[in-house]
Design a protein around this motif. Sequence first.
Motif, PDB file in Angstrom:
ATOM      1  N   THR A   1      44.229 -12.248  -0.736  1.00 12.26           N
ATOM      2  CA  THR A   1      45.224 -12.459   0.313  1.00 12.26           C
ATOM      3  C   THR A   1      45.018 -11.440   1.420  1.00 12.26           C
ATOM      4  N   ALA A   2      44.939 -11.932   2.642  1.00 11.43           N
ATOM      5  CA  ALA A   2      44.802 -11.028   3.787  1.00 11.43           C
ATOM      6  C   ALA A   2      46.100 -11.059   4.576  1.00 11.43           C
TER       7      ALA A   2
ATOM      8  N   GLU B   1      33.888 -11.435   1.958  1.00 12.50           N
ATOM      9  CA  GLU B   1      33.916 -12.723   2.645  1.00 12.50           C
ATOM     10  C   GLU B   1      35.324 -12.994   3.199  1.00 12.50           C
ATOM     11  N   ALA B   2      36.349 -12.641   2.435  1.00 10.88           N
ATOM     12  CA  ALA B   2      37.725 -12.850   2.903  1.00 10.88           C
ATOM     13  C   ALA B   2      37.971 -12.038   4.171  1.00 10.88           C
ATOM     14  N   ARG B   3      37.429 -10.816   4.196  1.00  9.40           N
ATOM     15  CA  ARG B   3      37.609  -9.976   5.389  1.00  9.40           C
ATOM     16  C   ARG B   3      36.865 -10.575   6.586  1.00  9.40           C
ATOM     17  N   ARG B   4      35.663 -11.074   6.337  1.00 13.00           N
ATOM     18  CA  ARG B   4      34.880 -11.666   7.417  1.00 13.00           C
ATOM     19  C   ARG B   4      35.576 -12.915   7.974  1.00 13.00           C
ATOM     20  N   LEU B   5      36.082 -13.751   7.056  1.00 14.24           N
ATOM     21  CA  LEU B   5      36.775 -14.971   7.495  1.00 14.24           C
ATOM     22  C   LEU B   5      38.064 -14.642   8.240  1.00 14.24           C
TER      23      LEU B   5
ATOM     24  N   CYS C   1      40.995 -14.517  13.366  1.00 13.27           N
ATOM     25  CA  CYS C   1      41.681 -13.801  14.441  1.00 13.27           C
ATOM     26  C   CYS C   1      40.986 -14.035  15.768  1.00 13.27           C
ATOM     27  N   GLU C   2      39.661 -13.939  15.745  1.00 11.89           N
ATOM     28  CA  GLU C   2      38.931 -14.059  16.998  1.00 11.89           C
ATOM     29  C   GLU C   2      38.983 -15.472  17.574  1.00 11.89           C
ATOM     30  N   LYS C   3      38.987 -16.463  16.676  1.00 12.80           N
ATOM     31  CA  LYS C   3      38.941 -17.845  17.157  1.00 12.80           C
ATOM     32  C   LYS C   3      40.309 -18.463  17.399  1.00 12.80           C
ATOM     33  N   LEU C   4      41.334 -17.962  16.685  1.00  7.19           N
ATOM     34  CA  LEU C   4      42.612 -18.687  16.740  1.00  7.19           C
ATOM     35  C   LEU C   4      43.853 -17.795  16.818  1.00  7.19           C
ATOM     36  N   LEU C   5      43.899 -16.754  15.984  1.00 10.67           N
ATOM     37  CA  LEU C   5      45.195 -16.101  15.768  1.00 10.67           C
ATOM     38  C   LEU C   5      45.588 -15.086  16.837  1.00 10.67           C
ATOM     39  N   ALA C   6      44.589 -14.438  17.432  1.00 12.31           N
ATOM     40  CA  ALA C   6      44.909 -13.414  18.427  1.00 12.31           C
ATOM     41  C   ALA C   6      44.282 -13.764  19.769  1.00 12.31           C
ATOM     42  N   ASN C   7      44.960 -13.392  20.818  1.00  9.81           N
ATOM     43  CA  ASN C   7      44.412 -13.536  22.164  1.00  9.81           C
ATOM     44  C   ASN C   7      43.831 -12.177  22.556  1.00  9.81           C
ATOM     45  N   PRO C   8      42.502 -12.045  22.545  1.00  7.40           N
ATOM     46  CA  PRO C   8      41.894 -10.720  22.723  1.00  7.40           C
ATOM     47  C   PRO C   8      42.189 -10.073  24.080  1.00  7.40           C
TER      48      PRO C   8
ATOM     49  N   GLY D   1      40.096 -26.937  10.593  1.00  3.81           N
ATOM     50  CA  GLY D   1      39.380 -27.623  11.666  1.00  3.81           C
ATOM     51  C   GLY D   1      38.274 -26.760  12.258  1.00  3.81           C
ATOM     52  N   LEU D   2      38.441 -25.451  12.193  1.00  8.60           N
ATOM     53  CA  LEU D   2      37.422 -24.518  12.701  1.00  8.60           C
ATOM     54  C   LEU D   2      36.369 -24.206  11.645  1.00  8.60           C
ATOM     55  N   GLY D   3      36.481 -24.818  10.486  1.00  9.55           N
ATOM     56  CA  GLY D   3      35.481 -24.616   9.444  1.00  9.55           C
ATOM     57  C   GLY D   3      35.825 -23.510   8.459  1.00  9.55           C
ATOM     58  N   ILE D   4      36.988 -22.873   8.645  1.00  8.61           N
ATOM     59  CA  ILE D   4      37.396 -21.807   7.717  1.00  8.61           C
ATOM     60  C   ILE D   4      38.203 -22.473   6.606  1.00  8.61           C
ATOM     61  N   ASP D   5      37.500 -23.210   5.735  1.00  9.45           N
ATOM     62  CA  ASP D   5      38.240 -24.027   4.772  1.00  9.45           C
ATOM     63  C   ASP D   5      38.419 -23.370   3.406  1.00  9.45           C
ATOM     64  N   ALA D   6      38.061 -22.087   3.300  1.00 15.38           N
ATOM     65  CA  ALA D   6      38.381 -21.352   2.075  1.00 15.38           C
ATOM     66  C   ALA D   6      39.854 -20.922   2.084  1.00 15.38           C
ATOM     67  N   VAL D   7      40.514 -21.129   3.230  1.00 16.50           N
ATOM     68  CA  VAL D   7      41.930 -20.762   3.334  1.00 16.50           C
ATOM     69  C   VAL D   7      42.773 -21.793   2.610  1.00 16.50           C
TER      70      VAL D   7
END
Lengths: 84, 84
Positions: free
Chosen positions: A3-4, A54-58, A63-70, B28-34
Amino acid sequence: MATARIFVTLKKGILDPQGKAVEHALQGLGIDAVKGVRVGKLISLTFEDVSETEARRLSDEACEKLLANPVIEDYEVELLQAVE
Amino acid sequence: MATARIFVTLKKGILDPQGKAVEHALQGLGIDAVKGVRVGKLISLTFEDVSETEARRLSDEACEKLLANPVIEDYEVELLQAVE
Protein backbone atom coordinates in the motif's frame (compact mmCIF):
# COMPACT_ATOMS: atom_id res chain seq x y z
CA MET A 1 0.28 -6.65 -1.42
CA ALA A 2 1.75 -3.20 -0.93
CA THR A 3 0.00 0.00 0.00
CA ALA A 4 1.34 3.40 -0.97
CA ARG A 5 0.16 6.54 0.73
CA ILE A 6 0.59 9.54 -1.54
CA PHE A 7 0.49 13.12 -0.30
CA VAL A 8 -0.18 15.78 -2.90
CA THR A 9 0.32 19.33 -1.64
CA LEU A 10 0.43 22.75 -3.22
CA LYS A 11 3.97 24.05 -3.71
CA LYS A 12 5.18 26.70 -1.30
CA GLY A 13 4.10 30.12 -2.52
CA ILE A 14 1.02 28.89 -4.36
CA LEU A 15 -2.13 30.50 -2.94
CA ASP A 16 -4.38 28.05 -1.10
CA PRO A 17 -7.88 29.55 -0.79
CA GLN A 18 -9.28 26.36 0.75
CA GLY A 19 -6.60 26.50 3.45
CA LYS A 20 -7.39 30.17 4.12
CA ALA A 21 -11.09 29.34 4.46
CA VAL A 22 -10.31 26.57 6.95
CA GLU A 23 -8.02 28.91 8.90
CA HIS A 24 -10.75 31.54 9.22
CA ALA A 25 -13.31 28.93 10.21
CA LEU A 26 -10.99 27.57 12.92
CA GLN A 27 -10.38 31.04 14.28
CA GLY A 28 -14.15 31.57 14.34
CA LEU A 29 -14.38 28.42 16.49
CA GLY A 30 -11.87 29.87 18.94
CA ILE A 31 -8.88 27.85 17.76
CA ASP A 32 -6.83 30.97 17.17
CA ALA A 33 -3.37 29.53 17.86
CA VAL A 34 -3.54 28.29 14.26
CA LYS A 35 -1.31 30.50 12.12
CA GLY A 36 -1.42 28.67 8.82
CA VAL A 37 -3.44 25.98 7.08
CA ARG A 38 -2.66 24.15 3.85
CA VAL A 39 -5.04 21.62 2.34
CA GLY A 40 -3.85 18.78 0.13
CA LYS A 41 -4.88 15.36 -1.08
CA LEU A 42 -4.13 11.98 0.39
CA ILE A 43 -4.39 9.05 -2.01
CA SER A 44 -3.95 5.43 -0.93
CA LEU A 45 -3.05 2.97 -3.66
CA THR A 46 -3.18 -0.77 -3.03
CA PHE A 47 -1.04 -2.89 -5.31
CA GLU A 48 -1.24 -6.63 -5.83
CA ASP A 49 1.52 -8.95 -6.98
CA VAL A 50 4.24 -6.33 -7.18
CA SER A 51 7.46 -5.87 -5.23
CA GLU A 52 8.02 -2.88 -2.98
CA THR A 53 10.39 -1.33 -5.54
CA GLU A 54 7.84 -1.80 -8.29
CA ALA A 55 5.05 -0.34 -6.12
CA ARG A 56 7.19 2.75 -5.54
CA ARG A 57 7.95 3.09 -9.24
CA LEU A 58 4.27 2.73 -10.18
CA SER A 59 3.27 5.26 -7.51
CA ASP A 60 5.73 7.80 -8.93
CA GLU A 61 4.39 7.12 -12.42
CA ALA A 62 0.79 7.55 -11.20
CA CYS A 63 1.69 10.90 -9.61
CA GLU A 64 3.48 12.16 -12.67
CA LYS A 65 0.80 11.08 -15.12
CA LEU A 66 -2.40 11.67 -13.17
CA LEU A 67 -2.41 12.50 -9.49
CA ALA A 68 -0.28 15.63 -9.21
CA ASN A 69 0.02 18.74 -11.33
CA PRO A 70 3.80 19.30 -11.38
CA VAL A 71 3.38 23.00 -12.14
CA ILE A 72 1.74 23.82 -8.81
CA GLU A 73 1.90 20.65 -6.73
CA ASP A 74 4.50 18.50 -4.98
CA TYR A 75 3.99 14.88 -4.08
CA GLU A 76 5.48 12.45 -1.60
CA VAL A 77 5.15 8.67 -1.65
CA GLU A 78 5.20 6.59 1.54
CA LEU A 79 5.07 2.80 1.29
CA LEU A 80 3.04 1.58 4.22
CA GLN A 81 3.40 -2.15 4.14
CA ALA A 82 4.59 -4.80 1.78
CA VAL A 83 3.58 -8.35 2.46
CA GLU A 84 4.83 -10.34 -0.47
CA MET B 1 5.92 26.44 16.47
CA ALA B 2 4.33 23.05 15.91
CA THR B 3 2.94 21.61 12.72
CA ALA B 4 0.23 18.98 12.71
CA ARG B 5 -0.46 16.88 9.66
CA ILE B 6 -4.04 15.63 9.67
CA PHE B 7 -5.27 12.79 7.49
CA VAL B 8 -9.01 12.61 6.92
CA THR B 9 -10.14 9.41 5.22
CA LEU B 10 -13.46 7.79 4.49
CA LYS B 11 -14.31 4.98 6.91
CA LYS B 12 -13.92 1.45 5.66
CA GLY B 13 -17.07 0.37 3.85
CA ILE B 14 -18.06 3.88 2.77
CA LEU B 15 -18.24 4.13 -1.02
CA ASP B 16 -15.49 6.32 -2.51
CA PRO B 17 -16.52 7.35 -6.05
CA GLN B 18 -13.48 9.62 -6.42
CA GLY B 19 -11.20 6.70 -5.55
CA LYS B 20 -12.99 4.48 -8.08
CA ALA B 21 -12.57 7.15 -10.77
CA VAL B 22 -8.83 7.39 -10.04
CA GLU B 23 -8.53 3.59 -10.12
CA HIS B 24 -10.16 3.39 -13.55
CA ALA B 25 -8.02 6.24 -14.85
CA LEU B 26 -4.83 4.53 -13.62
CA GLN B 27 -5.85 1.27 -15.26
CA GLY B 28 -6.48 3.21 -18.46
CA LEU B 29 -2.89 4.48 -18.20
CA GLY B 30 -1.61 0.91 -17.96
CA ILE B 31 -1.00 0.93 -14.20
CA ASP B 32 -3.19 -2.11 -13.71
CA ALA B 33 -1.43 -3.59 -10.68
CA VAL B 34 -3.51 -1.10 -8.68
CA LYS B 35 -6.33 -2.97 -6.96
CA GLY B 36 -7.82 -0.26 -4.81
CA VAL B 37 -7.71 3.50 -4.44
CA ARG B 38 -9.07 5.66 -1.63
CA VAL B 39 -8.92 9.43 -1.72
CA GLY B 40 -8.83 11.54 1.41
CA LYS B 41 -7.76 14.95 2.64
CA LEU B 42 -4.47 16.08 4.05
CA ILE B 43 -4.59 19.22 6.19
CA SER B 44 -1.49 20.85 7.65
CA LEU B 45 -2.03 23.11 10.64
CA THR B 46 0.74 25.38 11.90
CA PHE B 47 0.44 26.48 15.51
CA GLU B 48 2.31 29.29 17.22
CA ASP B 49 3.09 29.64 20.89
CA VAL B 50 1.59 26.33 21.99
CA SER B 51 3.16 23.21 23.46
CA GLU B 52 3.16 19.92 21.59
CA THR B 53 0.44 18.56 23.89
CA GLU B 54 -1.71 21.62 23.30
CA ALA B 55 -1.16 21.42 19.52
CA ARG B 56 -2.39 17.82 19.60
CA ARG B 57 -5.44 18.74 21.65
CA LEU B 58 -6.30 21.66 19.34
CA SER B 59 -5.86 19.43 16.28
CA ASP B 60 -8.29 16.89 17.71
CA GLU B 61 -10.73 19.68 18.49
CA ALA B 62 -10.39 21.06 14.94
CA CYS B 63 -11.11 17.62 13.48
CA GLU B 64 -14.11 17.02 15.67
CA LYS B 65 -15.63 20.45 15.13
CA LEU B 66 -14.76 21.17 11.51
CA LEU B 67 -12.38 19.01 9.52
CA ALA B 68 -13.88 15.53 9.68
CA ASN B 69 -17.41 14.23 9.48
CA PRO B 70 -17.43 11.57 12.22
CA VAL B 71 -20.33 9.71 10.60
CA ILE B 72 -18.38 8.73 7.50
CA GLU B 73 -14.78 9.80 8.11
CA ASP B 74 -11.86 8.85 10.32
CA TYR B 75 -8.98 11.15 11.13
CA GLU B 76 -5.41 10.75 12.26
CA VAL B 77 -3.16 13.47 13.69
CA GLU B 78 0.62 13.41 13.24
CA LEU B 79 2.74 16.09 14.92
CA LEU B 80 5.58 16.85 12.58
CA GLN B 81 7.83 19.16 14.50
CA ALA B 82 7.69 21.21 17.63
CA VAL B 83 10.33 23.88 18.06
CA GLU B 84 9.40 25.69 21.23
